[in-house]
Write a protein that holds these residues in place. Sequence first.
Motif, PDB file in Angstrom:
ATOM      1  N   CYS A  70     -24.519  76.957  11.010  1.00  0.00           N
ATOM      2  CA  CYS A  70     -25.133  75.891  11.794  1.00  0.00           C
ATOM      3  C   CYS A  70     -24.238  74.669  11.731  1.00  0.00           C
ATOM      4  O   CYS A  70     -23.766  74.282  10.661  1.00  0.00           O
ATOM      5  N   ARG A  98     -36.473  71.144  14.604  1.00  0.00           N
ATOM      6  CA  ARG A  98     -35.123  71.429  15.112  1.00  0.00           C
ATOM      7  C   ARG A  98     -34.010  71.006  14.152  1.00  0.00           C
ATOM      8  O   ARG A  98     -32.912  71.534  14.219  1.00  0.00           O
ATOM      9  N   TYR A  99     -34.279  70.068  13.264  1.00  0.00           N
ATOM     10  CA  TYR A  99     -33.228  69.474  12.443  1.00  0.00           C
ATOM     11  C   TYR A  99     -33.495  69.635  10.953  1.00  0.00           C
ATOM     12  O   TYR A  99     -34.634  69.683  10.511  1.00  0.00           O
ATOM     13  N   ASP A 122     -28.409  70.645  13.189  1.00  0.00           N
ATOM     14  CA  ASP A 122     -29.190  70.889  14.397  1.00  0.00           C
ATOM     15  C   ASP A 122     -29.292  72.402  14.569  1.00  0.00           C
ATOM     16  O   ASP A 122     -28.314  73.062  14.896  1.00  0.00           O
ATOM     17  N   PHE A 123     -30.485  72.965  14.341  1.00  0.00           N
ATOM     18  CA  PHE A 123     -30.663  74.412  14.407  1.00  0.00           C
ATOM     19  C   PHE A 123     -30.371  74.982  15.793  1.00  0.00           C
ATOM     20  O   PHE A 123     -30.098  76.169  15.930  1.00  0.00           O
ATOM     21  N   LYS A 124     -30.414  74.131  16.795  1.00  0.00           N
ATOM     22  CA  LYS A 124     -30.075  74.582  18.144  1.00  0.00           C
ATOM     23  C   LYS A 124     -28.571  74.849  18.261  1.00  0.00           C
ATOM     24  O   LYS A 124     -28.117  75.515  19.174  1.00  0.00           O
ATOM     25  N   ARG A 125     -27.798  74.336  17.338  1.00  0.00           N
ATOM     26  CA  ARG A 125     -26.337  74.464  17.345  1.00  0.00           C
ATOM     27  C   ARG A 125     -25.868  75.500  16.319  1.00  0.00           C
ATOM     28  O   ARG A 125     -24.928  75.292  15.588  1.00  0.00           O
ATOM     29  N   HIS A 126     -26.553  76.643  16.283  1.00  0.00           N
ATOM     30  CA  HIS A 126     -26.103  77.710  15.381  1.00  0.00           C
ATOM     31  C   HIS A 126     -25.073  78.572  16.104  1.00  0.00           C
ATOM     32  O   HIS A 126     -25.042  78.638  17.331  1.00  0.00           O
ATOM     33  N   TYR A 163     -37.708  77.853  13.161  1.00  0.00           N
ATOM     34  CA  TYR A 163     -37.155  77.358  14.430  1.00  0.00           C
ATOM     35  C   TYR A 163     -36.875  78.517  15.379  1.00  0.00           C
ATOM     36  O   TYR A 163     -37.209  78.468  16.558  1.00  0.00           O
ATOM     37  N   LEU A 164     -36.265  79.579  14.874  1.00  0.00           N
ATOM     38  CA  LEU A 164     -35.935  80.729  15.730  1.00  0.00           C
ATOM     39  C   LEU A 164     -37.168  81.497  16.175  1.00  0.00           C
ATOM     40  O   LEU A 164     -37.164  82.094  17.245  1.00  0.00           O
ATOM     41  N   ARG A 166     -40.231  80.265  16.761  1.00  0.00           N
ATOM     42  CA  ARG A 166     -41.257  79.484  17.446  1.00  0.00           C
ATOM     43  C   ARG A 166     -41.545  80.094  18.815  1.00  0.00           C
ATOM     44  O   ARG A 166     -40.696  80.747  19.418  1.00  0.00           O
ATOM     45  N   ALA A 168     -42.198  79.754  22.700  1.00  0.00           N
ATOM     46  CA  ALA A 168     -41.925  78.828  23.806  1.00  0.00           C
ATOM     47  C   ALA A 168     -43.201  78.638  24.617  1.00  0.00           C
ATOM     48  O   ALA A 168     -43.795  79.609  25.096  1.00  0.00           O
TER      49      ALA A 168
END
Length: 178
Positions: A70, A98-99, A122-126, A163-164, A166, A168
């Motif tokens: 990450c 997310r963080y 930032d877990f979105k930036r793995h 986070y992964l 969750r 939507a």
Amino acid sequence: MRQGEILSDLIETRMVSLNKDQAPQVDLVTHPFALILSQDCDLDLDFQARNSPETVSHPVDKLLPSILLCQATSATDLRSHLSDSQIWKQITQNKNERYQHLRSVPAQMDALGTGISDLGADFKRHFAISTEHVYLQLQGPAKRRSRLQSPYVEHLSSRFAYYLSRVALPEEHFVRKA
């Protein structure tokens, strides 16, 4: 390598153009800091398989094809990209899904001896890098800096998994009566 370990100057190769009329184009992205998210057990089995003197060929089921990481940036840099101070407060308390906020690493806990300021992951930036490539980089530009201790590494792992996983949800969640 260990889960929750902080690496610096790791280079990620990103495919930026897959056009049928051109050769693939790649960008090299240097991550000032990255956190290892792969599980300790997988990392350990891979290391043992690669370094075992009695095996000439590596047992395929033990090798880890890539390492999950990450992107992490200085907390100051992360905060500058946020418009809402309430979100920043949640991040520093690790209450934003997310963080992950990481407190500074003192010089005596940093393998380079310089210390690391507060970081924000930032877990979105793995991303993933092949295991061989990570090992190769650790012999050159990339550095092993420090790692989280228990229970913080487990906290990081569970928050990333949450986070992964969750669900939507659409913005509107009410159905009009017929």
